[in-house]
Design a protein around this motif. Structure first.
Motif, PDB file in Angstrom:
ATOM      1  N   VAL A   1      -7.229  23.027  28.041  1.00 46.25           N
ATOM      2  CA  VAL A   1      -5.883  22.612  27.847  1.00 46.25           C
ATOM      3  C   VAL A   1      -4.722  23.993  28.929  1.00 46.25           C
ATOM      4  O   VAL A   1      -4.910  24.791  28.909  1.00 46.25           O
ATOM      5  CB  VAL A   1      -5.386  22.291  27.090  1.00 46.25           C
ATOM      6  N   SER A   2      -3.925  23.292  29.731  1.00 46.87           N
ATOM      7  CA  SER A   2      -3.276  23.522  31.101  1.00 46.87           C
ATOM      8  C   SER A   2      -1.856  23.855  29.808  1.00 46.87           C
ATOM      9  O   SER A   2      -0.977  24.854  30.105  1.00 46.87           O
ATOM     10  CB  SER A   2      -2.516  22.604  31.838  1.00 46.87           C
TER      11      SER A   2
ATOM     12  N   SER B   1       0.488  17.023  31.998  1.00 42.54           N
ATOM     13  CA  SER B   1      -1.145  16.938  31.926  1.00 42.54           C
ATOM     14  C   SER B   1      -0.972  16.746  30.370  1.00 42.54           C
ATOM     15  O   SER B   1      -2.240  16.560  29.667  1.00 42.54           O
ATOM     16  CB  SER B   1      -1.983  17.595  32.123  1.00 42.54           C
ATOM     17  N   THR B   2       0.424  16.639  29.739  1.00 45.39           N
ATOM     18  CA  THR B   2      -0.118  16.729  28.600  1.00 45.39           C
ATOM     19  C   THR B   2      -0.591  15.425  27.876  1.00 45.39           C
ATOM     20  O   THR B   2      -1.985  15.194  27.108  1.00 45.39           O
ATOM     21  CB  THR B   2       0.965  17.114  27.628  1.00 45.39           C
TER      22      THR B   2
ATOM     23  N   GLU C   1      -4.804  15.176  28.916  1.00 51.42           N
ATOM     24  CA  GLU C   1      -5.301  15.961  27.684  1.00 51.42           C
ATOM     25  C   GLU C   1      -5.743  15.733  26.197  1.00 51.42           C
ATOM     26  O   GLU C   1      -6.957  15.390  25.861  1.00 51.42           O
ATOM     27  CB  GLU C   1      -5.137  17.350  28.240  1.00 51.42           C
TER      28      GLU C   1
END
Length: 325
Positions: free
Chosen positions: A161-162, A167-168, A171
């Motif tokens: 995960v970033s 991008s939440t 992901e």
């Protein structure tokens, strides 16, 4: 002429000042080996041999294991899930770490997805927990770029995960898909590793995965099983605050020197305390769930650090309101 300071009768250095410690100051660089008392230089040879032997054993086990897991990923069935657990269990033993488990893993009788949540003080948590749990670790995206470690993590089906807001959602959907596909996830909600003397506050964003969407079947909401991990024996003796940094990996420590610093010792023990699962639907919101899970993990870890008998903890189910409200 002799200095007068040398003629003071019965003047002695404090015992604590005369004694040479086997432990280095945590604020100083530990170097390749811990400091040793004078006259005990022979210990250096034995410790270096132990480090080399354990490092060679880990490498000899990892090389064929990587090939086996690569094949398992191509095959149907649960081989790709079961083999990583065997790999990490053997990995921990080759490092000289014995793992003691207290409590029970949540069974899959209710067919609910499951998320394991643990405190995090070292990279050693991965082989310790990986040898106990069948699940995929969730790690920050940087780990995928690390030499060798990134490859092992990818083959172990780690979810990267970033942690960026953009991008939440994507992901979260990827992790939900893994859960609904039968996988279990292993989270470290502190977001970083600690010094092993405390459990850092949990980040509520890690529990977004356990929030029910509008109109979603409650049976698809994952259960949360908290667990406390503490390294409580060194040389067969209880670990105190001074020796806890030997296990902990934090700040700017590198893995290679930390591996040498840890594996020179014998009598290493890690205790994994498995607590009762929590159902997110019983909590008012994500923050309440986060606080409840943190409290259980922190209390369990505190008990283990004090070398007291520990038992799994649980949160009582909320009472059902009666007709009067």
């Amino acid at each position: 002429m002799v200095e007068s300071s040398n003629l003071v009768p019965n003047q002695q250095m404090p015992r604590s000042a005369r004694r040479q410690s086997l432990l280095v100051d945590p604020d100083r660089s530990p170097g390749f080996l811990l400091e040793l008392p004078k006259g005990r230089e022979g210990w250096l040879v034995a410790r270096r041999i132990r480090i080399a032997r354990r490092a060679a054993s880990v490498i000899a086990w990892t090389v064929p294991a990587v090939l086996v897991q690569a094949v398992c990923l191509l095959l149907p069935g649960r081989a790709k899930i079961e083999f990583p657990r065997l790999y990490w269990a053997v990995f921990a033993r080759l490092m000289g770490i014995k793992v003691r488990v207290t409590g029970n893993l949540a069974d899959g009788a209710n067919k609910r997805p499951m998320i394991f949540v643990s405190n995090h003080s070292s990279w050693v948590d991965v082989p310790v927990l990986g040898g106990v749990l069948n699940g995929c670790f969730v790690a920050k995206g940087d780990v995928a770029t690390w030499p060798i470690i990134g490859t092992i993590a990818l083959l172990g089906r780690t979810v990267f995960v970033s942690r960026s807001r953009a991008s939440t959602g994507r992901e979260r959907d990827v992790m939900r898909a893994k859960l609904l596909g039968g996988d279990r996830l292993i989270l470290f909600p502190e977001g970083t590793s600690s010094d092993g003397s405390r459990v850092l506050p949990f980040r509520s964003s890690f529990f977004a995965l356990a929030e029910a969407k509008a109109g979603e079947d409650a049976r698809e909401v994952p259960l949360i099983q908290p667990m406390s991990v503490v390294y409580d024996r060194l040389g067969g003796l209880p670990v105190g605050r001074a020796s806890r940094p030997i296990f902990a990996w934090y700040g700017d420590m590198d893995i290679v020197s930390h591996f040498a610093r840890l594996t020179q010792h014998i009598g290493l023990l890690a205790t994994v305390l498995l607590h009762a699962p929590l159902d997110p639907v019983n909590f008012a919101d994500r923050k309440a769930l986060t606080q409840a899970v943190w409290q259980i993990v922190a209390d369990g870890a505190s008990t283990l650090r004090q070398n007291r008998p520990a038992r799994p903890l649980h949160v009582p189910e909320p009472a059902t309101p009666d007709a009067a409200g």
